[in-house]
Motif scaffolding. Structure first.
Motif, short mmCIF file in Angstrom:
data_model
loop_
_atom_site.label_atom_id
_atom_site.label_comp_id
_atom_site.label_asym_id
_atom_site.label_seq_id
_atom_site.Cartn_x
_atom_site.Cartn_y
_atom_site.Cartn_z
N PRO A 100 0.75 -1.22 0.05
CA PRO A 100 -0.05 0.09 0.05
C PRO A 100 0.96 1.32 0.14
N ARG A 125 -4.87 13.19 -1.33
CA ARG A 125 -5.59 11.83 -0.77
C ARG A 125 -6.21 12.10 0.82
N ASP A 138 -6.84 9.85 3.39
CA ASP A 138 -6.04 9.03 4.46
C ASP A 138 -4.43 9.22 4.01
N ILE A 187 -0.68 11.10 5.48
CA ILE A 187 0.09 11.82 6.62
C ILE A 187 0.40 13.10 6.05
N ARG A 198 8.75 10.29 8.20
CA ARG A 198 7.83 9.29 7.86
C ARG A 198 8.05 8.42 6.64
N ASP A 241 10.17 5.60 7.94
CA ASP A 241 9.35 4.76 8.60
C ASP A 241 8.35 3.96 8.03
N PHE A 242 7.87 4.59 7.09
CA PHE A 242 6.82 3.62 6.13
C PHE A 242 7.57 3.11 4.75
N GLU A 295 1.63 11.69 16.68
CA GLU A 295 2.35 10.97 15.87
C GLU A 295 1.79 9.54 15.54
N GLU A 298 -1.48 8.99 14.29
CA GLU A 298 -1.37 9.22 12.83
C GLU A 298 -0.77 8.13 12.19
N TYR A 299 0.27 7.54 12.52
CA TYR A 299 0.71 6.27 12.24
C TYR A 299 -0.48 5.08 12.13
N PHE A 318 -3.62 5.61 12.20
CA PHE A 318 -4.44 5.81 11.29
C PHE A 318 -3.97 5.30 9.98
N ILE A 319 -2.92 5.51 9.61
CA ILE A 319 -2.35 5.02 8.31
C ILE A 319 -2.40 3.35 8.27
N VAL A 320 -1.66 2.92 9.27
CA VAL A 320 -1.57 1.54 9.31
C VAL A 320 -3.09 1.04 9.02
N ASN A 357 -5.79 2.47 8.11
CA ASN A 357 -6.60 2.67 6.95
C ASN A 357 -5.90 2.63 5.43
N VAL A 358 -4.83 2.53 5.63
CA VAL A 358 -4.17 2.24 4.18
C VAL A 358 -3.81 0.94 4.19
N ASP A 359 -3.93 0.17 5.09
CA ASP A 359 -3.65 -1.31 5.39
C ASP A 359 -2.24 -1.55 4.92
N THR A 360 -1.29 -0.81 5.39
CA THR A 360 0.13 -1.18 5.22
C THR A 360 0.68 -1.97 6.43
N ASP A 361 1.75 -2.39 6.23
CA ASP A 361 2.18 -3.32 7.67
C ASP A 361 2.45 -2.33 8.84
N ALA A 390 6.24 0.33 10.61
CA ALA A 390 6.59 2.01 10.59
C ALA A 390 5.94 2.22 12.24
N LEU A 399 8.27 3.48 15.23
CA LEU A 399 7.91 4.90 15.94
C LEU A 399 7.53 4.51 17.59
#
Lengths: 295, 517
Positions: free
Chosen positions: A167, A194, A196, A198, A209, A212-213, B76, B79-80, B82-84, B86-90, B93, B97
């Motif tokens: 993603p 977008r 959703d 950061i 960021r 981290d991602f 932070e 936010e992370y 939320f991303i994890v 909603n974005v469905d990322t692993d 991160a 953090l």
């Protein structure tokens, strides 16, 4: 009386007299070099503002001081420490006789801002806006269309653009919303990004960021100085690297204009400084390093 | 009659004995009551320590609450998350953090669960994650509770995480009340801790051997491996899914050891106390009653007419000063007594002596004669009396004066002393009359009389360069009758009669009875 003995007796007296003259002269006459080291505040030209413009001055500080024959005091190391564009405008407005100041901004000021603050903008260079991803990401190039689609949220997985099945995490920094250029070259409005995503407040947070991602994508000015451990890389856009020539021929689509701003009348030294900042061999080296296009 | 001691010595003994008795009674009571005191103290201690540990737990709970709020309030992180979510990322991160932001927290467990129930962080703590999921399921996002986990108890604090006012998950952090924690608390509290579940010991600070043992206490007393412990439960509020209990125990062995130590101390104190009292008493005896007793002895001796020798002391205390004053007073008395004796002897001598001739006087004759006669009788002898009268003494006085007469008397006295034996007694009876008493037979007395007479005849008085011839008439008598009151009168009368015979016979001769010799 023995002459040798007389000489021996009188020599110390002569030496002390000479030393006295030297000390007296040193009090009256101060050599030019000394003034540079203990400069008065009125001699110093003060500049503050956005990191990205600050780099242009700060990297060449000693060279510029030599050209001016006056010292420079520059602030703007990190845009996250309250020395951004707003601080640049504020410092520029402090300019007065005996206290010469100028500001540094990362994007062109609006006409309203210039008029209401009595400022004069001095464009320095056009800076490419890098599209940055995590170093682990195999993607090295994206079309401008895809970049925009990603930031809009139309593309949400790297696999859609030739990357891993991961993603996409969009990281934005919506600074200077009322000014043209910069991130607005990616999408024209904050609302277009977008949802959703950061949204960070500083360039350093942006870098964190992306670190981290592993699926992150963001944007940052080309003159940002990374830490050696940062896992961040920029990618080509449409096959074009963020370089001055690609900006000049408009192949690279994301950029912003770095400027200096002054308030009121400016001295010849200030004019000399602003001209030297984006000319000469020193600037050419910077341009080569960061891809800056002089204005 | 009173039982109160009269003398200081006895009073001191009385007081010292009273003190020792008091000390022994008090310490005896302390010794006897030390067991109950120690037990009472132990009960108080165990309650106090229990409260103390409860306090630690409350304090720990508050700290944990603060920490979990700090985590949940971090922008932070939300936010992370939320991303994890909603974005469905692993969630890598998110791990990075949390490590960067909260890695310094001294907590062993952190679990983050999304509002949908997905574990975003702390997957390895599945039990805690399950508890957290259940909480979220029932809409509980903020709480502090204890949670059992194998052989430990966990203190857990949870807090909700919001992003743009939307609840996106819950974070839980846990502090383990594990063996290390128990050992730390046990050291601080000087007791032992047990984690008990279903009547068995799951964990204890007494070592592995106690784990698995039954935990059945009888009114707060627990026996493990033949050792007794005074035990109290430690309240764990808001226990959730937690059947484990935390107990504090104080070892009876330790209590007994404390008791013995206490008793040893009591005995030592009593021993030292008694020794101190005896030493103090002895010192008082030595410093006070001994000199006082000596003074009493001296006074007693003085009362019986003996002035004792009292050596002065170097002591400068009151008793020393008193003794020295007394010694000087006795010494002064002795000196005065000597002087009196001397005066008395002198007076006695003066009373018995004729001042001109230094011979005994007539009065002494009456004192002496009975003793002399008794002595003569004991020796089976008699007493010869020679009554001597200087011839024509009046004409000597008249011719040469009274001074010459006095010299004549002294001259004759010297002749008497020269002629007589040391055992003879010489008297001046008055005027020119003298008397000689001699123990022995009459024959010896007659020889003495003749010796006196002839010596005076042959030895003239030298007065102012002139030689004056003197003669004496002597009347002799003899007696050996003991117990006769009139013996002296009779024998003097007989001597006087014999003296008249000698005077009538022409003077310068000796008369005996009615005849001349």
């Amino acid at each position: 009386m023995n002459i040798k003995l007389l000489t021996r007796c009188t020599m110390p007296i002569k030496s002390i007299t000479k030393l006295g003259y030297v000390l007296l002269l040193s009090l009256i006459y101060v050599p030019p070099g000394v003034t540079g080291e203990v400069a008065k505040d009125s001699d110093v030209i003060i500049g503050a503002g956005a990191h990205f413009s600050w780099i242009i001055f700060n990297t060449r500080k000693s060279e510029l001081e030599k050209i001016l024959g006056r010292p420079l005091r520059l602030s703007g190391k990190s845009s996250g420490l309250g020395v951004g564009c707003k601080a640049g405008i504020k410092v520029a407005k402090e300019n007065r006789p005996g206290h010469e100041t100028f500001g540094m901004v990362c994007c062109p000021l609006s006409k309203d801002t210039i008029a209401s603050n009595g400022l004069t903008a001095h464009p320095l260079a056009t800076e490419p806006v890098h599209i940055v991803v995590n170093k682990s990401n195999s993607v090295k190039n994206l079309s401008a269309r895809n970049v925009r689609a990603i930031f809009r949220g139309e593309i949400t997985n790297w696999s859609k653009v030739g990357g891993p099945d991961k993603p996409i995490v969009v990281v934005t920094r919506n600074h200077c919303k009322k000014r043209p250029g910069h991130w607005k070259t990616i999408v024209p409005s904050v609302d277009d990004f977008r949802k959703d995503r950061i949204n960070v407040k500083s360039a350093s947070a942006m870098v964190k960021r992306i670190n981290d991602f592993t699926g992150a994508i963001g944007h940052i000015g080309a003159t940002w100085e990374y830490d050696k451990n940062d896992q961040v890389k920029f990618i080509k856009v449409g096959g074009y690297a963020p370089m001055a020539k690609n900006l000049k021929n408009k192949k690279y689509p994301f950029y912003r204009q770095l400027s200096a701003v002054t308030h009121g009348g400016i001295s010849s030294d200030m004019k000399k400084l602003l001209r030297a900042a984006h000319t000469g061999s020193g600037f050419n080296k910077l341009s080569a390093k960061y891809g800056l296009l002089p204005n | 009659m009173t039982l109160f001691p009269r003398t200081y010595r006895n009073r001191l003994l009385f007081y010292t004995s009273l003190l020792i008795i008091f000390l022994v009674v008090v310490l005896g009571y302390s010794y006897q009551s030390s067991r109950s005191a120690i037990l009472e103290q132990a009960n108080r201690n165990v309650t106090r320590i229990t409260q103390q540990i409860t306090g630690y737990l409350v304090e720990g709970s508050n700290k944990l609450n603060q920490q979990v709020r700090m985590i949940s309030d971090n922008h932070e992180l939300s936010e992370y998350m939320f991303i994890v979510v909603n974005v469905d990322t692993d969630s890598l991160a998110l791990h990075k953090l949390t490590d960067r932001l909260f890695g310094w927290l001294p907590r062993t467990k952190m679990v983050i669960v999304s509002s949908k129930g997905d574990v975003l962080h702390g997957n390895e703590y599945s039990r805690l994650a399950e508890v957290l999921k259940n909480q979220i399921k029932y809409g509980i996002n903020e709480s502090t509770f204890y949670h059992s986990n194998d052989s430990t108890i966990e203190l857990v604090s949870t807090a909700p995480i919001y992003y743009q006012k939307e609840h996106i998950g819950t974070v839980a952090i846990a502090e383990l009340l594990d063996k290390n924690w128990m050992i730390k608390i046990a050291r601080q509290s000087s007791g032992d801790l047990f984690i008990v579940r279903d009547g068995a010991i799951l964990q204890s600070t007494l070592g592995e051997m106690t784990i698995g043992n039954k935990f059945h206490h009888d009114e707060g007393y627990l026996t493990i491996n033949d050792a007794q412990y005074l035990v109290r439960p430690i309240s764990l509020e808001n226990t959730k899914n937690n059947t484990s209990q935390l107990w504090l125990g104080l070892s009876e062995k330790r209590l007994i050891s404390e008791l013995e130590e206490s008793r040893r101390n009591i005995l030592l104190i009593s021993l030292f106390g008694i020794i101190a009292i005896i030493a103090a008493g002895t010192l008082i005896f030595r410093n006070f009653t001994t000199p006082l007793s000596q003074l009493i002895e001296y006074v007693d001796e003085i009362e019986h007419g003996v002035l004792p020798e009292i050596a002065e002391t170097k002591a400068v205390d009151e008793m020393g000063v008193l003794r020295n004053h007394f010694a000087r007073m006795v010494s002064s008395l002795k000196e005065k007594q000597g002087m009196l004796k001397e005066i008395h002897t002198k007076l006695e001598e003066q009373a018995a002596t004729d001042p001109l001739t230094d011979l005994y006087n007539r009065r002494h004759l009456y004192d002496l004669f009975p003793k002399l006669l008794s002595e003569a009788n004991r020796a089976e002898k008699g007493v010869v009396v020679l009554l001597c009268d200087l011839d024509k003494f009046k004409s000597l006085n008249d011719k040469y004066g009274h001074l010459a007469g006095d010299e004549g008397l002294k001259h004759f006295a010297r002749i008497l002393k020269i002629c007589s034996r040391t055992s003879d007694f010489l008297f001046r009876m008055g005027g020119e009359e003298f008397l000689v008493l001699s123990i022995g037979e009459l024959k010896g007395g007659m020889i003495l009389a003749e010796k006196i007479r002839s010596s005076l005849e042959q030895t003239p008085l030298i007065y102012e360069g002139e030689s004056i011839n003197m003669t004496v008439s002597i009347g002799a008598s003899y007696t050996n009758s003991d117990g006769e009151d009139e013996a002296l009168s009779r024998v003097i009368r007989e001597a006087d009669t014999a003296l008249y015979v000698a005077k009538d016979g022409g003077r310068n001769c000796i008369g005996l009875g009615g005849t001349l010799h």
